[in-house]
Scaffold this active site. Structure first.
Site, PDB file in Angstrom:
ATOM      1  N   CYS A 107      43.664  19.435  69.699  1.00  0.00           N
ATOM      2  CA  CYS A 107      43.170  19.483  68.326  1.00  0.00           C
ATOM      3  C   CYS A 107      43.625  20.792  67.701  1.00  0.00           C
ATOM      4  CB  CYS A 107      41.646  19.391  68.338  1.00  0.00           C
ATOM      5  SG  CYS A 107      40.918  19.420  66.697  1.00  0.00           S
ATOM      6  N   HIS A 149      39.634  10.132  67.003  1.00  0.00           N
ATOM      7  CA  HIS A 149      39.552  11.600  67.010  1.00  0.00           C
ATOM      8  C   HIS A 149      39.404  12.134  65.576  1.00  0.00           C
ATOM      9  CE1 HIS A 149      41.021  15.694  68.517  1.00  0.00           C
ATOM     10  NE2 HIS A 149      41.079  15.806  67.206  1.00  0.00           N
ATOM     11  N   GLU A 150      40.231  11.615  64.664  1.00  0.00           N
ATOM     12  CA  GLU A 150      40.165  12.083  63.264  1.00  0.00           C
ATOM     13  C   GLU A 150      38.867  11.624  62.600  1.00  0.00           C
ATOM     14  OE1 GLU A 150      42.146  14.344  62.605  1.00  0.00           O
ATOM     15  OE2 GLU A 150      43.482  13.894  64.277  1.00  0.00           O
ATOM     16  N   HIS A 153      36.037  13.887  63.307  1.00  0.00           N
ATOM     17  CA  HIS A 153      36.026  15.106  62.483  1.00  0.00           C
ATOM     18  C   HIS A 153      35.189  14.911  61.219  1.00  0.00           C
ATOM     19  CE1 HIS A 153      38.665  18.018  64.385  1.00  0.00           C
ATOM     20  NE2 HIS A 153      39.613  17.120  64.567  1.00  0.00           N
TER      21      HIS A 153
HETATM   22 NI    NI Z   1      41.277  17.378  65.800  1.00  0.00          NI
END
Ligand code: NI
Length: 183
Positions: A107, A149-150, A153
């Protein structure tokens, strides 16, 4: 266009829930998306979420190139594993089936580190792009991983919080030693 400063783990903008975008096709969002794409490419990342550039809005950009997909797959399977440069605003994710898959993640907000994360293997996602067009796809493999993963966020979650075994949280520069010792 501009290369934006990337927030690192510990900055509160990475820990809060990002807000929905009321008008995805506005000129402000268009500018943000252009800067995010430039920043992601400059930093050699596979994806970037707006909170990582200190903007608490539900916007992500990502790509899942063919060379990140598993080898030896049928063409239809491979299709699910790849995605062109994609802009996704106000995304939703639906998990398909109960299968999970482990994989190494990095990341831009946790620079220099890699961690092994178990995630749902097959998902469907939808959102709109910065022209207001619907984006709806199924995803597997690296493609499914980068989208999740995004998406995390946008909900204030960084991948280390998804890890079940912190022995697999390592510096990227030690990865070749780690691999040798764990073969
Ligand atoms: Ni990330």
């Amino acid at each position: 266009m501009a290369i934006l400063k990337i927030a690192r783990m510990g900055h509160p903008v990475l820990a809060r829930r990002a807000d929905p975008v009321p008008d995805p096709a506005s000129s402000a969002i268009r500018r943000l998306v252009a800067d995010m794409v430039e920043t992601m490419i400059d930093a050699n990342g596979a994806g970037l979420a707006a909170p990582q550039v200190h903007v608490a809005l539900r916007v992500v950009v990502f790509q899942a190139p063919a060379d990140r997909a598993d080898e030896g797959l049928a063409e239809t399977e491979r299709f699910d594993q790849t995605a062109p440069l994609t802009v996704l605003i106000n995304p939703e994710i639906e998990i398909i089936g109960g299968d999970t898959e482990g994989g190494w993640e990095g990341c831009l907000s946790v620079p220099g580190m890699r961690g092994f994360v178990e995630r749902p293997a097959h998902i469907c996602y939808r959102g709109v792009d910065h022209e207001g067009r619907l984006v709806e796809r199924t995803a597997k493999g690296f493609h499914a991983r980068v989208v999740q993963h995004e998406f995390d966020h946008l909900n204030g979650i960084l991948y280390p919080q998804r890890m079940s075994d912190l022995k697999k949280f390592i510096f990227e520069s030690e990865a070749h030693h780690w691999v040798k010792a764990n073969e």
